[in-house]
Design a protein around this motif. Structure first.
Motif, mmCIF file in Angstrom:
data_model
loop_
_atom_site.group_PDB
_atom_site.id
_atom_site.type_symbol
_atom_site.label_atom_id
_atom_site.label_comp_id
_atom_site.label_asym_id
_atom_site.label_seq_id
_atom_site.Cartn_x
_atom_site.Cartn_y
_atom_site.Cartn_z
ATOM 1 N N ALA A 182 0.825 -1.208 0.000
ATOM 2 C CA ALA A 182 0.000 0.000 0.000
ATOM 3 C C ALA A 182 0.859 1.258 0.000
ATOM 4 O O ALA A 182 0.565 2.230 -0.711
ATOM 5 N N LEU A 183 1.920 1.267 0.804
ATOM 6 C CA LEU A 183 2.824 2.415 0.819
ATOM 7 C C LEU A 183 3.439 2.634 -0.558
ATOM 8 O O LEU A 183 3.562 3.772 -1.030
ATOM 9 N N SER A 184 3.797 1.559 -1.225
ATOM 10 C CA SER A 184 4.381 1.653 -2.562
ATOM 11 C C SER A 184 3.381 2.188 -3.572
ATOM 12 O O SER A 184 3.772 2.797 -4.574
ATOM 13 N N ALA A 189 -0.549 3.874 5.588
ATOM 14 C CA ALA A 189 -0.839 2.527 6.075
ATOM 15 C C ALA A 189 -0.597 2.407 7.563
ATOM 16 O O ALA A 189 0.401 2.917 8.089
ATOM 17 N N ALA A 190 -1.516 1.716 8.229
ATOM 18 C CA ALA A 190 -1.390 1.413 9.651
ATOM 19 C C ALA A 190 -1.059 -0.065 9.798
ATOM 20 O O ALA A 190 -1.779 -0.921 9.279
ATOM 21 N N PRO A 202 12.785 -4.898 6.518
ATOM 22 C CA PRO A 202 13.715 -3.756 6.443
ATOM 23 C C PRO A 202 13.918 -3.285 5.005
ATOM 24 O O PRO A 202 15.005 -3.375 4.448
ATOM 25 N N TRP A 203 12.879 -2.750 4.414
ATOM 26 C CA TRP A 203 12.907 -2.342 3.005
ATOM 27 C C TRP A 203 13.059 -0.828 2.842
ATOM 28 O O TRP A 203 12.930 -0.314 1.740
ATOM 29 N N GLY A 204 13.280 -0.108 3.930
ATOM 30 C CA GLY A 204 13.378 1.338 3.839
ATOM 31 C C GLY A 204 12.034 2.030 3.799
ATOM 32 O O GLY A 204 11.955 3.236 3.540
ATOM 33 N N LEU A 205 10.972 1.286 4.055
ATOM 34 C CA LEU A 205 9.623 1.847 4.159
ATOM 35 C C LEU A 205 9.085 1.515 5.540
ATOM 36 O O LEU A 205 9.239 0.384 6.011
#
Length: 223
Positions: A182-184, A189-190, A202-205
């Motif tokens: 969703a962020l992408s 997003a919660a 740990p994807w930087g998001l």
């Protein structure tokens, strides 16, 4: 326009490990481990099918994952046991905080939708069994586009079906892959961290907000 909340269903609202007690009578002391593997394979099969563009309904992924898990654990089920498990999966229980948390969000003026890999019929059955169906404006399924989360196409489909925009839409999910998807896609997003052992990728998001209880979500995302 009011903020739209897209609620993941399996693992966020509905406890996918709600059959552990039932499994104990079939596979013994490995029931909890069996349940975790079943869920992991279910998601893996959905991911793989989305990538291959070889779609089947989520219920097929669930059944095939069960068969794989039985083979992996060397615990074959009788046909009646397999049927009973898959039937029970259609009415898994909701987490204890769900009904009250959703009611508070609705009272606060948010637009609530269920957004799931499951078909509309399967999700409605789950929500009805949990007594929370009336808290949603509707059910939006990835089945409509014959794919699964986190395919960008499913988040785009949600916006069109809900009459929302990415700027005013939040995903609510306990699944990090879904939150990252969703962020992408440009949403907020919660992350519902349902276990202290749950880790975020740990994807930087990072999730826009993190809660451990849905009853705290309205305050966490209030403008």
């Amino acid at each position: 326009m009011a903020v739209t909340l897209a609620f993941d269903v399996y693992g966020t609202l509905i406890d996918t490990h709600g059959l552990v007690a039932m499994l104990k009578g079939m596979v013994g002391d490995r029931a909890a481990e069996f349940s975790r593997t079943w869920r992991e394979r279910q998601l893996e099969y959905a991911f793989r099918r989305a990538l291959m563009q070889n779609y089947v309904p989520f219920s097929v992924c669930t059944a095939q994952a069960l068969d794989h898990t039985c083979t992996l654990y060397k615990t074959p089920l009788r046909p009646d046991q397999r049927t009973a498990l898959l039937d029970a999966y259609r009415t898994l229980p909701a987490f204890p905080d769900v009904a009250d948390g959703l009611a508070r969000l609705r009272a606060a003026g948010f637009r609530l939708y269920a957004f799931s890999n499951g078909t509309k019929a399967a999700v409605r059955t789950l929500l009805d069994a949990a007594g929370i169906a009336d808290l949603f404006l509707g059910v939006i399924s990835t089945d409509d586009v014959r794919s699964f989360k986190p395919d960008p196409a499913v988040y785009s489909h949600f916006l069109g079906a809900a009459g929302a925009t990415d700027a005013e839409t939040w995903l609510v999910s306990s699944n990090p892959f879904d939150v990252i998807g969703a962020l992408s896609a440009g949403w907020r997003a919660a992350w519902v961290r349902r276990s202290s052992e749950a880790l975020f990728d740990p994807w930087g998001l990072a999730p826009t907000v993190t809660v451990t209880d849905l009853r705290d979500l309205a305050a966490a995302i209030a403008p």
